[in-house]
Design a protein around this motif. Structure first.
Motif, PDB file in Angstrom:
ATOM      1  N   PRO A 105      -7.164  29.816  27.537  1.00  0.00           N
ATOM      2  CA  PRO A 105      -6.129  29.466  26.562  1.00  0.00           C
ATOM      3  C   PRO A 105      -6.666  28.653  25.381  1.00  0.00           C
ATOM      4  O   PRO A 105      -6.011  28.536  24.354  1.00  0.00           O
ATOM      5  CB  PRO A 105      -5.122  28.655  27.367  1.00  0.00           C
ATOM      6  CG  PRO A 105      -5.832  28.229  28.588  1.00  0.00           C
ATOM      7  CD  PRO A 105      -6.933  29.202  28.827  1.00  0.00           C
ATOM      8  N   ARG A 106      -7.872  28.126  25.510  1.00  0.00           N
ATOM      9  CA  ARG A 106      -8.422  27.288  24.442  1.00  0.00           C
ATOM     10  C   ARG A 106      -9.360  28.071  23.527  1.00  0.00           C
ATOM     11  O   ARG A 106      -9.242  28.010  22.314  1.00  0.00           O
ATOM     12  CB  ARG A 106      -9.163  26.098  25.057  1.00  0.00           C
ATOM     13  CG  ARG A 106      -9.615  25.074  24.074  1.00  0.00           C
ATOM     14  CD  ARG A 106     -10.027  23.807  24.791  1.00  0.00           C
ATOM     15  NE  ARG A 106     -10.388  22.784  23.841  1.00  0.00           N
ATOM     16  CZ  ARG A 106     -11.637  22.387  23.620  1.00  0.00           C
ATOM     17  NH1 ARG A 106     -12.620  22.923  24.288  1.00  0.00           N
ATOM     18  NH2 ARG A 106     -11.885  21.446  22.744  1.00  0.00           N
ATOM     19  N   CYS A 107     -10.289  28.832  24.115  1.00  0.00           N
ATOM     20  CA  CYS A 107     -11.282  29.521  23.288  1.00  0.00           C
ATOM     21  C   CYS A 107     -11.151  31.043  23.343  1.00  0.00           C
ATOM     22  O   CYS A 107     -11.915  31.747  22.697  1.00  0.00           O
ATOM     23  CB  CYS A 107     -12.692  29.107  23.701  1.00  0.00           C
ATOM     24  SG  CYS A 107     -13.169  29.684  25.345  1.00  0.00           S
ATOM     25  N   GLN A 108     -10.223  31.547  24.112  1.00  0.00           N
ATOM     26  CA  GLN A 108      -9.941  32.981  24.259  1.00  0.00           C
ATOM     27  C   GLN A 108     -11.081  33.769  24.889  1.00  0.00           C
ATOM     28  O   GLN A 108     -11.102  34.990  24.805  1.00  0.00           O
ATOM     29  CB  GLN A 108      -9.559  33.602  22.901  1.00  0.00           C
ATOM     30  CG  GLN A 108      -8.444  32.898  22.169  1.00  0.00           C
ATOM     31  CD  GLN A 108      -7.186  32.714  23.011  1.00  0.00           C
ATOM     32  OE1 GLN A 108      -6.821  33.579  23.756  1.00  0.00           O
ATOM     33  NE2 GLN A 108      -6.541  31.569  22.869  1.00  0.00           N
ATOM     34  N   ALA A 109     -12.036  33.123  25.518  1.00  0.00           N
ATOM     35  CA  ALA A 109     -13.131  33.820  26.209  1.00  0.00           C
ATOM     36  C   ALA A 109     -12.610  34.328  27.554  1.00  0.00           C
ATOM     37  O   ALA A 109     -11.789  33.675  28.204  1.00  0.00           O
ATOM     38  CB  ALA A 109     -14.295  32.869  26.429  1.00  0.00           C
ATOM     39  N   THR A 120     -14.625  26.755  32.265  1.00  0.00           N
ATOM     40  CA  THR A 120     -15.476  25.630  32.672  1.00  0.00           C
ATOM     41  C   THR A 120     -16.083  24.914  31.469  1.00  0.00           C
ATOM     42  O   THR A 120     -16.134  23.675  31.437  1.00  0.00           O
ATOM     43  CB  THR A 120     -16.600  26.135  33.587  1.00  0.00           C
ATOM     44  OG1 THR A 120     -16.023  26.894  34.650  1.00  0.00           O
ATOM     45  CG2 THR A 120     -17.386  24.987  34.179  1.00  0.00           C
ATOM     46  N   THR A 121     -16.504  25.655  30.462  1.00  0.00           N
ATOM     47  CA  THR A 121     -17.087  25.052  29.263  1.00  0.00           C
ATOM     48  C   THR A 121     -16.047  24.200  28.533  1.00  0.00           C
ATOM     49  O   THR A 121     -16.323  23.065  28.127  1.00  0.00           O
ATOM     50  CB  THR A 121     -17.617  26.144  28.321  1.00  0.00           C
ATOM     51  OG1 THR A 121     -18.502  26.985  29.042  1.00  0.00           O
ATOM     52  CG2 THR A 121     -18.338  25.541  27.133  1.00  0.00           C
ATOM     53  N   CYS A 122     -14.849  24.750  28.364  1.00  0.00           N
ATOM     54  CA  CYS A 122     -13.795  23.994  27.671  1.00  0.00           C
ATOM     55  C   CYS A 122     -13.380  22.769  28.472  1.00  0.00           C
ATOM     56  O   CYS A 122     -13.106  21.707  27.907  1.00  0.00           O
ATOM     57  CB  CYS A 122     -12.584  24.895  27.421  1.00  0.00           C
ATOM     58  SG  CYS A 122     -12.865  26.152  26.173  1.00  0.00           S
ATOM     59  N   ARG A 123     -13.328  22.895  29.797  1.00  0.00           N
ATOM     60  CA  ARG A 123     -12.964  21.736  30.618  1.00  0.00           C
ATOM     61  C   ARG A 123     -13.977  20.615  30.481  1.00  0.00           C
ATOM     62  O   ARG A 123     -13.613  19.445  30.372  1.00  0.00           O
ATOM     63  CB  ARG A 123     -12.840  22.139  32.082  1.00  0.00           C
ATOM     64  CG  ARG A 123     -11.495  22.755  32.393  1.00  0.00           C
ATOM     65  CD  ARG A 123     -11.373  22.989  33.843  1.00  0.00           C
ATOM     66  NE  ARG A 123     -12.282  24.079  34.168  1.00  0.00           N
ATOM     67  CZ  ARG A 123     -12.245  24.780  35.284  1.00  0.00           C
ATOM     68  NH1 ARG A 123     -11.376  24.486  36.204  1.00  0.00           N
ATOM     69  NH2 ARG A 123     -13.095  25.759  35.487  1.00  0.00           N
ATOM     70  N   SER A 124     -15.274  20.951  30.456  1.00  0.00           N
ATOM     71  CA  SER A 124     -16.287  19.905  30.298  1.00  0.00           C
ATOM     72  C   SER A 124     -16.227  19.304  28.892  1.00  0.00           C
ATOM     73  O   SER A 124     -16.406  18.090  28.733  1.00  0.00           O
ATOM     74  CB  SER A 124     -17.681  20.442  30.598  1.00  0.00           C
ATOM     75  OG  SER A 124     -18.027  21.456  29.685  1.00  0.00           O
TER      76      SER A 124
END
Length: 59
Positions: A6-10, A21-25
């Motif tokens: 929902p943040r980076c659309q990946a 996982t990347t956005c969470r970190s």
């Protein structure tokens, strides 16, 4: 379950709908704050009840 982040659309997969996982970190490092001490006034209960007659009775 596969879905888009929902943040980076990946494309990502996980048990729950959440950022990858990347956005969470990234969010954890961006919003990790240090605790602070907050001064709080001493609690004083309200005296909105009047004593009853038995408590005021003189012996």
């Amino acid at each position: 379950m596969e879905f888009s982040c929902p943040r980076c659309q990946a494309p990502t997969d996980g048990e729950f709908y959440a950022p990858c996982t990347t956005c969470r970190s990234d969010l954890a490092t961006k919003f990790s704050g240090l605790g602070r001490d907050v001064e709080v006034a001493e609690y004083e209960p309200k005296m909105n009840v009047t004593p009853n007659a038995v408590a005021l009775k003189d012996d």
